[in-house]
Design a protein around this motif. Structure first.
Motif: not given
Length: 341
Positions: A201-205, A254-256, A266-271, A280-288
């Protein structure tokens, strides 16, 4: 006296038992006589905000990078307090300097960049899949025959994070985290870094990075992005007037996810549509603990950020000479607009 106070306190879970204890213990009666209303404890919160402290070297958001001497400014627009020490915030940075003609204004805020924990390096133009275990890109030959050794265009890997700095190869005899022996790098602040496979699911290999700071906080870096850097140019050979140019890019992982030793995260979601060679295109930051920031883009730039029912609006210059430069921030707490610092 100390022991007699501790024992009844442990047993206060049962209401009937607590009544008996109050009637039968002078120490408990004395303790309960000092009980306060919950609102009376609020002064501790106020006192912590009113305490005077000395100002550090970043009083006005300015920072001088001691590694390369670069001057930058940092502004945090959103900062959500929570139940853990992991920050949930939206911060932007501006690097001072002449903007090269023709360089894309590819920051998330136009000429301002989004500031997120990351591991990065400048390459000509990209790093390989084994970017962690073999980071040195080596000698590059550009069209026309001009060559560039890595020492001329690559300055190593940098961890931009709390406890970060230049990634140095860890001494095999030095103390390491007790979670394995595969920690390859260490920063001057004793943050250890190792190589990990990028997840599905990562955008790179290839390889990503995992870091653990001195206080046990873990960072997972598994989202790749690139931005343009100023190219290098030199004559093809000593007798030629023709030049060979090396296109350089800042390659960033970048951190995920951030997780502390108490299992707060804390989770970081990207486009997911942005490839590894895109900005980079950050979409959201969500904490537990429920903290959440969402980000909206228009034409590749952040135009709004929302947190708990409030929205910050970002405007950009449309003049040809400065098209895309951030020129306004509308703070919901200071309506209608807040000038840029």
């Amino acid at each position: 006296m100390f022991l007699s106070l501790l024992a009844p306190t442990v047993l206060l879970g049962n209401a009937a038992d607590s009544d008996d204890l109050v009637e039968g213990s002078e120490a408990m009666r004395a303790l309960l006589s000092t009980a306060r209303e919950p609102w009376e404890d609020y002064d501790k919160f106020l006192q912590s905000r009113q305490a005077l402290t000395s100002h550090g070297p970043e009083l006005f958001g300015d920072n001088v990078n001691l590694y390369n001497g670069a001057l930058s400014f940092s502004v945090t627009d959103i900062d959500l307090p929570g139940n853990s020490g992991i920050p949930v915030s939206l911060t932007r940075t501006f690097s001072v300097g002449a903007y090269p003609i023709g360089k894309p204004m590819d920051g998330a805020f136009g000429d301002w960049d989004i500031d997120l924990p990351r591991i990065e390096g400048v390459y000509g133009p990209t790093w390989t899949a084994n970017r962690c275990s073999q980071p040195n890109p080596g000698f590059v030959v550009v069209p026309g025959g001009a060559g560039y050794p890595s020492r001329e265009y690559w300055q190593g890997l940098q961890a931009q994070m709390p406890g970060g700095g230049e990634l140095l190869v860890a001494d095999t005899g030095s103390p390491r985290p007790n979670t394995g022996d595969d920690w390859l790098y260490v920063t001057p602040a004793f943050t250890y870094v190792r190589c990990v496979p990028l997840p599905a699911g990562s955008n790179a290999t290839g390889e990503g990075f995992e870091a653990i700071t001195a206080d046990g906080t873990r960072y997972t870096f598994s989202h790749m992005a690139q931005t343009f850097e100023t190219p290098l140019a030199r004559p093809i050979n000593v007798n030629s007037t023709l030049t060979g140019s090396l296109v350089r890019k800042r390659n960033v992982m970048y951190v995920t996810r951030i997780r502390d030793r108490f299992d707060h995260s804390v989770e970081f979601e990207y486009d997911s549509q942005q490839g590894p060679t895109s900005p980079v295109r950050l979409k959201s930051i969500t904490a537990s603990d429920g903290r959440h920031i969402s980000v909206t883009y228009t034409d590749g730039r952040i135009t709004s950020a929302s947190a708990h029912g409030r929205s910050w609006i970002y405007g950009y210059d449309t003049q040809a000479a400065q098209a895309g430069s951030l020129n306004s921030v509308r703070d919901p707490l200071i309506y209608p607009s807040r000038p840029l610092p």
